[in-house]
Design an enzyme around this catalytic site. Structure first.
Site, mmCIF file in Angstrom:
data_model
loop_
_atom_site.group_PDB
_atom_site.id
_atom_site.type_symbol
_atom_site.label_atom_id
_atom_site.label_comp_id
_atom_site.label_asym_id
_atom_site.label_seq_id
_atom_site.Cartn_x
_atom_site.Cartn_y
_atom_site.Cartn_z
ATOM 1 N N HIS A 144 -8.872 9.307 2.896
ATOM 2 C CA HIS A 144 -8.458 8.202 2.010
ATOM 3 C C HIS A 144 -8.664 8.666 0.572
ATOM 4 O O HIS A 144 -9.720 9.196 0.233
ATOM 5 C CB HIS A 144 -9.288 6.951 2.293
ATOM 6 N N ARG B 246 -0.541 8.708 1.688
ATOM 7 C CA ARG B 246 -1.937 9.099 1.439
ATOM 8 C C ARG B 246 -2.200 10.599 1.351
ATOM 9 O O ARG B 246 -3.020 11.051 0.572
ATOM 10 C CB ARG B 246 -2.769 8.589 2.609
ATOM 11 N N ARG C 289 -0.781 8.851 9.053
ATOM 12 C CA ARG C 289 -0.627 7.411 9.302
ATOM 13 C C ARG C 289 -0.226 6.659 8.034
ATOM 14 O O ARG C 289 -0.804 6.867 6.960
ATOM 15 C CB ARG C 289 -1.950 6.843 9.816
ATOM 16 N N HIS D 210 -11.254 9.499 6.658
ATOM 17 C CA HIS D 210 -11.018 8.065 6.868
ATOM 18 C C HIS D 210 -10.505 7.723 8.257
ATOM 19 O O HIS D 210 -10.942 6.750 8.869
ATOM 20 C CB HIS D 210 -10.008 7.613 5.813
ATOM 21 N N GLU E 150 0.849 -1.206 0.000
ATOM 22 C CA GLU E 150 0.000 0.000 0.000
ATOM 23 C C GLU E 150 0.878 1.248 0.000
ATOM 24 O O GLU E 150 2.106 1.151 0.102
ATOM 25 C CB GLU E 150 -0.924 -0.026 1.227
#
Ligand code: FAD
Ligand code: SIN
Length: 538
Positions: free
Chosen positions: A234, A280, A376, A341, A114
């Site tokens: 997100h 992200r 994060r 998110h 990811e």
């Protein structure tokens, strides 16, 4: 429900249930949860749990990726401890009954990739990882003789008392809407594991339960919160008119998915060397910027070049959910937009879940341990929740052994019983809608001091209206939740205003650069130090 438990847990996601299984060996344990027991963000997690299990990977690489995403605010010692605990957490989950996906040879765990990860390290259960974890933990808790689970019970506020200048937690005020029962449940040790607060935004991946209750309860009781400005959006959710927002896992880009504009141009290479697998915050801002430039409603995710069989096997849930919405992801472009998110901030704790309030522990998304810093890293949240729940359980068990009886507790429920005015719920629905729009429009992916001040003024009007309603009407889920959402909204705005720089998930148009003086500086707020809350006790 009894009026005393040795361990009282609010929330039945990965953090609450993992903790329950461990402490229940030492005392009577109750888990209360406000909807049906498995309804939680955990249940919807797709990508998986980031953990070092491959010989090609290393703890140092996972640490470096986490620190890099966190933009100078991660607490390195916390990250190290949690990253190193990862493999054992996975083994424990497997022992409890979680069925992760294995490679074809059936021996090694299948690993996804990811955003922000330099290695494949995301342990998963196809694209339904959360559901698999929640099911196994819930079943194990149900079968444990010392654990009682209470669904449809909402924690309202913490019961606290002072001793020698310190605040202690002695239990929780609980409300059961089915019979309108108000209970004061005392406990030797209390854990708040109520998850995040994505519901404060108009568009979110989070389920309805994510209204920031634990953060607001702890803050009202006197605990400090940190880094509330860092709300993670997100990058890829499907938002079709009239349908609920649905997440398209970052693991889809990990397998080769490419973001494109409506004209079919891939754009991420303009923004970051890791392109579609950049952290992200960068991908979400890139999409925001492309949408603002083009005036389009969405960008598109393209996975048409992957084999159809592979896609259906690797992402069965995403494939079916999109098909239900009329999109065949093996043949069609998928329209995607960012949505709120994850809360990187939360109640200040150490890595063992300890807070500034004695006998109160906080774990999972409700806590701010320092793991995530300003942003994060994908799939680090389930890891943090499960690891810190184990550490907090060990710490709680020793706390429990040396407990002293609480002084007289303030046992009056924080809401008048007589208040009962019917048919005015519209005040709640109206204010809830206003709050969500306000946060989305003024406190979103790209902010400015002007918008934040505007948001502050408007949220105070909403708060006054909801407070008036709260104290003159019967208790209800919508009023309890909205009161908490407003508290969390205020904390996000106040924190965003305090941080006069752009770092990680906070991007301010009028302070577009990093300010080196803020390296490693968390934004800390408690009731006494908050300009918004000084004169307001609700
Ligand atoms: P939750 O799982 O949200 O559980 C909170 C519990 O508290 C619920 O049972 C709720 O009902 C209860 N509760 C709340 N308020 C009250 C109250 N007042 N009284 C009583 N009960 C209450 N992270 C990853 O690491 N990997 C992923 O792949 C991933 N995918 C995700 C996908 C989606 C769609 C979402 C929304 C999140 C995802 N995340 C992922 C984030 C991660 O799932 C959450 O951060 C994590 O599950 C939080 O766990 P938790 O135990 O803290 O809270
Ligand atoms: C996802 O699957 O993209 C979500 C992962 C996460 O939030 O960590």
């Amino acid at each position: 429900m009894r009026d005393y438990y040795d361990f009282l847990i609010i929330g039945s996601g990965i953090a609450g249930l993992s903790y329950a299984l461990k402490v229940a060996e030492y005392g009577q344990t109750a888990v209360i949860t406000k909807k049906q027991a498995t309804e939680s963000s955990t249940n919807y997690a797709q990508g998986g749990i980031a953990t070092v299990t491959s010989p090609l990977d290393s703890f140092d690489a996972h640490l470096a990726d986490t620190l890099n995403a966190g933009a100078g605010l991660c607490h390195q010692d916390v990250v190290e401890t949690i990253v190193k605990a990862g493999p054992e957490c996975i083994r424990n989950l497997i022992d409890i009954g979680v069925k992760f996906t294995y490679n074809k040879n059936g021996k090694e765990l299948s690993l996804g990739r990811e955003g922000g990860h330099t290695h494949k390290r995301v342990v998963h259960s196809a694209d339904l990882t959360g559901r698999e974890i929640e099911k196994a933990l819930f079943t194990a808790c149900q079968e444990h003789k010392n654990i009682s689970l209470f669904s449809d019970h909402i924690g309202v506020d913490l019961v606290t008392y002072d001793r020698e200048g310190k605040i202690y937690c002695g239990g929780v005020f609980v409300f059961n809407p089915e019979n309108q029962n108000r209970l004061t449940v005392r406990s030797a040790i209390t854990l708040l594991a109520t998850g995040g607060a994505g519901q404060i935004y108009r568009h979110t991946t989070n389920p309805r339960i994510a209204t920031g209750d634990g953060m607001a309860m702890a803050f009202r009781a006197g605990a400090a919160v940190a880094n509330m400005e860092f709300v993670q959006f997100h990058p890829t959710t499907i938002s079709l008119i009239g349908k609920k927002t649905f997440l398209i896992s970052e693991a889809v880009r990990g397998e080769g998915g490419i973001l494109k504009t409506a004209k079919g141009t891939a754009f991420m290479e303009k923004y970051h060397p890791m392109k579609d697998l950049a952290p992200r915050d960068i991908v979400a801002r890139a999409i925001d910027s492309e949408l603002k430039k083009s005036g389009d409603d969405t960008v598109f995710l393209d996975i048409r070049h992957l084999s159809s069989d592979f896609v259906k096997k690797r992402f069965p849930n995403i494939y079916i959910k999109c098909l239900e919405a009329g999109i065949d992801i093996t043949r069609d472009l998928v329209p995607v937009v960012p949505a709120a998110h994850y809360m990187c901030g939360g109640v200040v704790t150490n890595v063992k879940g300890r807070t500034g309030i004695q006998r109160l522990y906080v774990c999972g998304e409700t806590a701010c341990t320092g793991m995530h810093g300003a942003n994060r890293l994908a799939s680090n949240s389930l890891l943090e929740a499960v690891a810190t729940a184990q550490f907090a359980a060990d710490e709680s068990i020793s706390d429990f052994k040396y407990r002293t009886p609480p002084d007289a507790l303030r046992l009056d429920f924080p809401h008048p019983t007589h208040a009962n005015r019917p048919r005015e719920r519209v005040i709640l629905t109206h204010n809830r809608r206003e709050l969500k729009r306000l946060m989305w429009d003024c406190v979103g992916i790209v902010r400015s001091s002007y918008l934040l001040h505007e948001a502050l003024e408007k949220i105070e009007v909403i708060r006054d209206s909801v407070d008036r309603y709260f104290f003159s009407h019967a208790l209800s889920y919508p009023s309890l939740e909205l009161r908490n959402m407003i508290t969390v909204g205020c904390l996000v705005i106040e924190s965003a205003l305090r941080r006069k720089e752009s770092r990680g998930l906070q991007y301010l148009l009028d302070y577009p650069d990093l300010d080196d003086r803020n390296w490693k500086k968390d934004t800390l707020i408690d009731r006494k130090g908050s300009s918004i809350w000084q004169n307001n006790i609700n």
